[in-house]
Scaffold this motif. Structure first.
Motif, PDB file in Angstrom:
ATOM      1  N   MET A 187     -19.986 -31.923  -4.421  1.00  0.00           N
ATOM      2  CA  MET A 187     -18.654 -32.386  -3.980  1.00  0.00           C
ATOM      3  C   MET A 187     -18.810 -33.074  -2.625  1.00  0.00           C
ATOM      4  SD  MET A 187     -15.282 -30.116  -3.147  1.00  0.00           S
ATOM      5  CE  MET A 187     -15.802 -29.592  -1.536  1.00  0.00           C
ATOM      6  N   THR A 188     -18.357 -34.313  -2.502  1.00  0.00           N
ATOM      7  CA  THR A 188     -18.500 -34.962  -1.199  1.00  0.00           C
ATOM      8  C   THR A 188     -17.163 -35.274  -0.529  1.00  0.00           C
ATOM      9  OG1 THR A 188     -18.769 -37.030  -2.378  1.00  0.00           O
ATOM     10  CG2 THR A 188     -20.775 -36.003  -1.510  1.00  0.00           C
ATOM     11  N   SER A 189     -16.079 -35.454  -1.297  1.00  0.00           N
ATOM     12  CA  SER A 189     -14.845 -35.892  -0.641  1.00  0.00           C
ATOM     13  C   SER A 189     -14.134 -34.720   0.050  1.00  0.00           C
ATOM     14  CB  SER A 189     -13.908 -36.540  -1.659  1.00  0.00           C
ATOM     15  OG  SER A 189     -13.567 -35.582  -2.616  1.00  0.00           O
ATOM     16  N   PHE A 190     -13.309 -35.071   1.002  1.00  0.00           N
ATOM     17  CA  PHE A 190     -12.562 -34.055   1.746  1.00  0.00           C
ATOM     18  C   PHE A 190     -11.162 -33.918   1.157  1.00  0.00           C
ATOM     19  CE2 PHE A 190     -15.980 -35.292   4.453  1.00  0.00           C
ATOM     20  CZ  PHE A 190     -16.284 -34.157   5.191  1.00  0.00           C
ATOM     21  N   ARG A 191     -10.497 -32.795   1.440  1.00  0.00           N
ATOM     22  CA  ARG A 191      -9.136 -32.598   0.913  1.00  0.00           C
ATOM     23  C   ARG A 191      -8.180 -33.642   1.458  1.00  0.00           C
ATOM     24  NH1 ARG A 191      -8.220 -26.254   2.019  1.00  0.00           N
ATOM     25  NH2 ARG A 191     -10.067 -25.549   0.930  1.00  0.00           N
ATOM     26  N   SER A 192      -8.459 -34.137   2.671  1.00  0.00           N
ATOM     27  CA  SER A 192      -7.576 -35.108   3.308  1.00  0.00           C
ATOM     28  C   SER A 192      -8.438 -35.976   4.220  1.00  0.00           C
ATOM     29  CB  SER A 192      -6.528 -34.337   4.132  1.00  0.00           C
ATOM     30  OG  SER A 192      -5.864 -35.192   5.014  1.00  0.00           O
ATOM     31  N   ASN A 193      -7.879 -37.046   4.760  1.00  0.00           N
ATOM     32  CA  ASN A 193      -8.645 -37.732   5.810  1.00  0.00           C
ATOM     33  C   ASN A 193      -7.964 -37.593   7.163  1.00  0.00           C
ATOM     34  OD1 ASN A 193      -6.552 -39.426   5.476  1.00  0.00           O
ATOM     35  ND2 ASN A 193      -7.747 -41.134   4.609  1.00  0.00           N
ATOM     36  N   SER A 194      -6.969 -36.699   7.214  1.00  0.00           N
ATOM     37  CA  SER A 194      -6.253 -36.502   8.473  1.00  0.00           C
ATOM     38  C   SER A 194      -5.934 -35.012   8.651  1.00  0.00           C
ATOM     39  CB  SER A 194      -4.987 -37.369   8.409  1.00  0.00           C
ATOM     40  OG  SER A 194      -3.973 -36.827   9.168  1.00  0.00           O
ATOM     41  N   TYR A 195      -6.381 -34.462   9.780  1.00  0.00           N
ATOM     42  CA  TYR A 195      -6.262 -33.017  10.013  1.00  0.00           C
ATOM     43  C   TYR A 195      -5.522 -32.728  11.317  1.00  0.00           C
ATOM     44  CZ  TYR A 195      -9.492 -32.431   6.178  1.00  0.00           C
ATOM     45  OH  TYR A 195     -10.056 -32.459   4.928  1.00  0.00           O
ATOM     46  N   ASN A 196      -5.030 -31.517  11.408  1.00  0.00           N
ATOM     47  CA  ASN A 196      -4.475 -31.076  12.706  1.00  0.00           C
ATOM     48  C   ASN A 196      -5.601 -30.695  13.653  1.00  0.00           C
ATOM     49  OD1 ASN A 196      -1.692 -31.359  12.392  1.00  0.00           O
ATOM     50  ND2 ASN A 196      -1.560 -29.449  11.214  1.00  0.00           N
ATOM     51  N   VAL A 197      -6.567 -29.944  13.120  1.00  0.00           N
ATOM     52  CA  VAL A 197      -7.707 -29.530  13.952  1.00  0.00           C
ATOM     53  C   VAL A 197      -8.995 -29.647  13.130  1.00  0.00           C
ATOM     54  CG1 VAL A 197      -8.674 -27.714  15.423  1.00  0.00           C
ATOM     55  CG2 VAL A 197      -6.205 -27.745  14.996  1.00  0.00           C
ATOM     56  N   VAL A 198     -10.001 -30.285  13.732  1.00  0.00           N
ATOM     57  CA  VAL A 198     -11.350 -30.247  13.154  1.00  0.00           C
ATOM     58  C   VAL A 198     -12.251 -29.511  14.140  1.00  0.00           C
ATOM     59  CG1 VAL A 198     -13.360 -31.578  12.423  1.00  0.00           C
ATOM     60  CG2 VAL A 198     -11.074 -32.375  11.810  1.00  0.00           C
ATOM     61  N   ILE A 199     -13.037 -28.602  13.588  1.00  0.00           N
ATOM     62  CA  ILE A 199     -13.983 -27.830  14.407  1.00  0.00           C
ATOM     63  C   ILE A 199     -15.375 -28.261  13.996  1.00  0.00           C
ATOM     64  CG2 ILE A 199     -14.843 -25.479  14.890  1.00  0.00           C
ATOM     65  CD1 ILE A 199     -11.705 -25.042  13.522  1.00  0.00           C
ATOM     66  N   CYS A 200     -16.201 -28.619  14.967  1.00  0.00           N
ATOM     67  CA  CYS A 200     -17.585 -28.982  14.657  1.00  0.00           C
ATOM     68  C   CYS A 200     -18.499 -27.845  15.074  1.00  0.00           C
ATOM     69  CB  CYS A 200     -17.969 -30.271  15.380  1.00  0.00           C
ATOM     70  SG  CYS A 200     -19.710 -30.673  15.144  1.00  0.00           S
ATOM     71  N   GLY A 201     -19.173 -27.235  14.091  1.00  0.00           N
ATOM     72  CA  GLY A 201     -20.110 -26.152  14.372  1.00  0.00           C
ATOM     73  C   GLY A 201     -19.616 -24.835  13.817  1.00  0.00           C
TER      74      GLY A 201
END
Ligand SMILES: Cc1cc2nc3c(=O)[nH]c(=O)nc-3n(C[C@H](O)[C@H](O)[C@H](O)COP(=O)(O)OP(=O)(O)OC[C@H]3O[C@@H](n4cnc5c(N)ncnc54)[C@H](O)[C@@H]3O)c2cc1C
Length: 398
Positions: free
Chosen positions: A1-15
């Motif tokens: 699976m490569t696609s994301f549920r959306s392309n716009s988020y309230n918060v993205v956390i890296c790590g």
């Protein structure tokens, strides 16, 4: 699976280390399942090896994430403080610490994130971020394919010395997660004599302002390693130094694997959030400068960050958001940062203690009956020779 549920988020956390996982879980809980929270990591957080000796204080961990023995390797009931000549002072306190299986621990928090409605992607490398209107744009690589995502708030929990957030003018001056960046290295080894319910901390000039350790794993294996100060000049690659150390002190040992990593072991006063970008865990230089413990610190930092981000999402206007951003450093300072600043000031003193002083203090302490070796007694017992040694290390299990 490569696609994301959306392309716009309230918060993205890296790590998805302890800081990012904790931040994601808290935000999932605080915002409800519809919060559009995404956590990204380039690898599954339970993928071995995890570059860590995995020791934590029982009560500090329990206060942040209730301990489940299924992700614990063992309990610790004390610390041996060992001097260069091998004199041991013992601090005994039943069940004061735990040795984690971090892989399983991360898995447990990641499962809780999913239950809290967080979208978890552990196959996604964040290549770069840029300011985009009122939010952030992310270029994310999954299986060689590039995705462009936007988010209102971005949490950098990508570990020490991360370059993702560098060179972006609107967040200049923000903490960069490289305060007192020190090298740590360890081996998983067998054949090293040890006590299964004690950790051992080793001191002396050999460790150049840092310290060595032997932490039990399963009764047979140990995690043996050291951290050196950032100014250390080991004169040989760290890997060779570790092998030499093991061969010299434990000739019967067999080394199974060697791993290393950097630890951001200083506390700065730089801001931890600006323009909707928040730093957490090692990326915010939250490690205890003396014990170099960072797991519980990262969990706490993740929690504090999540609470601030939640308020920030609901804030009425830019000035309210800026106030919340400025408050993140204050919240961290009130929780642990202030004490880390003090410890950081005391750290250079430890590097100056001579091998003879360590020996003298440990020899004196080793004569005390175990039940009398409380941290306070230990402190007074060594007051005249080198009071700083043990007192400074209490933060490991305190
Ligand atoms: C040798 C060594 C021994 C240690 N021993 C102990 C110990 O015994 N006890 C203790 O409490 N602490 C210890 N620590 C410190 C502890 O490991 C860290 O403080 C802790 O892991 C910090 O958690 P974190 O979530 O901030 O970062 P990390 O655990 O480093 O997690 C960061 C995550 O971000 C991901 N990431 C980074 N960049 C990107 C990107 N661009 N895109 C996607 N994902 C990305 C990484 O894959 C990683 O999973 C040790 C550290 C070292 C190096």
């Amino acid at each position: 699976m490569t696609s994301f549920r959306s392309n716009s988020y309230n918060v993205v956390i890296c790590g998805a280390g302890p800081a990012g996982l904790m931040a994601a879980y808290q935000l999932g809980k605080l915002t409800g399942c519809g919060g559009r929270i995404l956590i990204l990591d380039k690898k599954e957080p339970w993928k071995e090896p995890i570059f860590c000796a995995e020791a934590v204080s029982t009560h500090r961990l329990n206060s942040l994430w209730p301990i489940d023995e299924s992700w614990v390797r063992g309990s610790i009931s004390g610390i041996y403080f060992t001097s260069p000549k091998g004199y041991k002072a013992e601090f005994f306190s039943k069940d004061c610490g735990r040795l984690l299986d971090r892989s399983k621990f991360h898995h447990a928090i990641a499962d809780a994130c999913v239950e809290a409605g967080v979208e978890c992607r552990f196959d996604a490398l964040v290549k770069c971020i840029s300011r985009d209107g009122d939010g952030w744009n992310l270029k994310v690589q999954v299986d060689g394919e590039m995705f462009s995502l936007t988010t209102r708030a971005f949490i950098d929990a990508s570990g020490p010395g991360c370059r993702l957030t560098r060179g972006i003018s609107c967040i200049e001056g923000l903490e960069t997660g490289d305060t007192d960046l020190e090298p740590g290295i360890f081996a998983i080894a067998e054949g090293i004599p040890h006590d299964r319910d004690h950790i051992e901390l080793l001191y002396g000039s050999e460790f150049e302002g840092g310290y060595g350790w032997i932490f039990p794993r399963d009764g047979k294996e140990v995690n043996v390693g050291f951290v050196l100060s950032k100014d250390a000049k080991p004169g040989m690659p760290l890997r060779e130094k570790l092998k030499h150390f093991i061969a010299t002190h434990y000739p019967g040992a067999s080394v199974k694997a060697i791993y290393g990593g950097m630890i951001a072991c200083g506390q700065s006063k730089k801001p931890l959030a600006k323009c909707g970008l928040f730093k957490a865990g090692d990326a915010a230089s939250c490690v205890n400068p003396m014990s170099r413990s960072g797991i519980v610190e990262a969990l706490l930092s993740g929690k504090i960050t999540a609470e601030a981000v939640h308020e920030w999402l609901d804030a009425a206007d830019d000035s309210a958001r800026a106030r919340i951003e400025a408050s993140v450093l204050d919240r961290w300072m009130a929780a642990l940062g202030k004490s880390h600043l003090q410890i950081a000031k005391a750290k250079p003193g430890l590097a100056k203690i001579k091998d003879e002083q360590f020996d003298k203090a440990a020899k004196r302490l080793s004569r005390l009956p175990r039940e009398k070796q409380t941290l306070l007694r230990i402190f007074f017992a060594v007051l005249w020779s080198c009071p700083s040694v043990i007192w400074k290390m209490r933060s490991f299990l305190h």
